[in-house]
Design an enzyme around this catalytic site. Structure first.
Site, short mmCIF file in Angstrom:
data_model
loop_
_atom_site.label_atom_id
_atom_site.label_comp_id
_atom_site.label_asym_id
_atom_site.label_seq_id
_atom_site.Cartn_x
_atom_site.Cartn_y
_atom_site.Cartn_z
N HIS A 139 0.85 -1.20 0.00
CA HIS A 139 0.00 0.00 0.00
C HIS A 139 0.88 1.26 0.00
O HIS A 139 0.66 2.18 -0.79
CB HIS A 139 -0.91 -0.03 1.24
CG HIS A 139 -1.70 1.22 1.46
ND1 HIS A 139 -3.05 1.31 1.17
CD2 HIS A 139 -1.34 2.43 1.97
CE1 HIS A 139 -3.47 2.53 1.46
NE2 HIS A 139 -2.45 3.24 1.96
N GLU A 140 1.87 1.28 0.87
CA GLU A 140 2.76 2.45 0.97
C GLU A 140 3.56 2.64 -0.33
O GLU A 140 3.74 3.76 -0.79
CB GLU A 140 3.71 2.32 2.16
CG GLU A 140 3.02 2.30 3.53
CD GLU A 140 2.16 3.53 3.78
OE1 GLU A 140 2.45 4.59 3.21
OE2 GLU A 140 1.18 3.43 4.54
N GLU A 199 -6.16 6.67 -1.47
CA GLU A 199 -6.12 5.51 -0.56
C GLU A 199 -6.67 4.26 -1.25
O GLU A 199 -6.13 3.17 -1.10
CB GLU A 199 -6.91 5.80 0.73
CG GLU A 199 -6.30 6.86 1.63
CD GLU A 199 -4.89 6.55 2.10
OE1 GLU A 199 -4.41 5.40 1.93
OE2 GLU A 199 -4.23 7.46 2.62
ZN LIG Z 1 -2.40 5.28 2.49
#
Ligand SMILES: [Zn+2]
Length: 271
Positions: A139-140, A199
């Protein structure tokens, strides 16, 4: 997601790192108001240009600052060895060379910097199993690959420039930041608030990252679920305020579970 990780720091202080060391985001004992900094940055955005090369340099300097100001786990330690084992053979993201380190700190967090540096905090490793941890790392990395981090870094620098670096405000090349200015930039970008769309896309990247590197396709969904669960625990009241700024975490978890379900269905058909 970062805010969401940070909010568990207080609740988990006793349970995780014995050293009780927090990551150094604060300068001179003052808490940095990242939101304010980022807003200030918007005001001067038009006056200052930062090219990719300058942002890359700022990224490198920021990570060097973080590495110098936080306890880094050696590869021989439990934390260091675990991360090394998990990331074995994962050398780049879309051509960007990656490097991984653990900070022995009690914040529940992880971040990826534009130069390909991934930093994972020990307290997060305590909470997550291998698949969940790798999903969060994916995710990062997604934020870096999608240039979210680059923009956050730029805003953070601009905010700092707005306050201190007169040279930059005149539109000159990137001014050399002082130690404390660099600290503020680091604070602002590691605490950056990304949009819901950013996100979602980073979650997708986390999912794809797990599949690509042989980790559980449910890793992303499970890690988000775990964070939602923790926010409902005994210490929920202490995290309520910050958690309310992430009302969509449950939705994100459900979305990632659906994605994993669909993936597994296809796998079964192809068998
Ligand atoms: Zn994030």
């Amino acid at each position: 997601m970062k805010k969401l990780f940070l909010l568990f720091a207080a609740a988990l202080l006793a349970a995780t790192c014995p050293a009780g060391v927090f990551a150094q985001f604060k300068i001179g004992g003052k808490k940095i108001d990242a939101g304010k900094l980022l807003n200030a940055g918007k005001d001067v955005a038009k006056a200052v240009t930062l090219n990719d090369e300058e942002i890359a340099r700022l990224s490198r300097e920021s990570v060097e600052w973080m590495d110098a100001n936080n306890p880094v786990a050696a590869d021989s330690t439990t934390y260091g060895a675990r991360l090394k084992r998990l990331t074995e053979g994962i050398t780049d993201a879309d051509g960007l060379p990656l490097n991984f380190k653990v900070y022995l700190v009690t914040d529940v967090n992880a971040f990826a910097c534009g130069d390909g540096s991934i930093r994972v905090f020990a307290a997060l490793m305590d909470l997550m199993d291998d698949d969940e941890l790798m999903a969060i790392i994916g995710h990062e990395i997604g934020h870096v690959v999608h240039a979210d981090t680059k923009h956050a870094m730029k805003n953070a620098y601009l905010a700092s420039a707005a306050r201190n670096a007169a040279g930059a405000a005149e539109g000159s090349a990137l001014a050399r930041l002082s130690e404390s200015q660099l600290g503020k930039v680091v604070a602002a970008f590691t605490d950056a608030q990304f949009s819901q769309k950013q996100e979602y896309e980073a979650d997708e990247h986390g999912f794809e990252f797990c599949v690509k590197h042989g980790f559980d396709p449910y890793g992303m969904a499970n890690s988000l679920d775990k964070l939602v669960e923790l926010s409902k625990g005994a210490k929920a009241s202490t995290v309520q305020k910050m958690f309310s700024s992430h009302p969509d975490s449950e939705k994100r978890a459900a979305r990632m579970k659906e994605k994993a379900d669909a993936y597994m269905a296809v796998q079964r058909q192809n068998r």
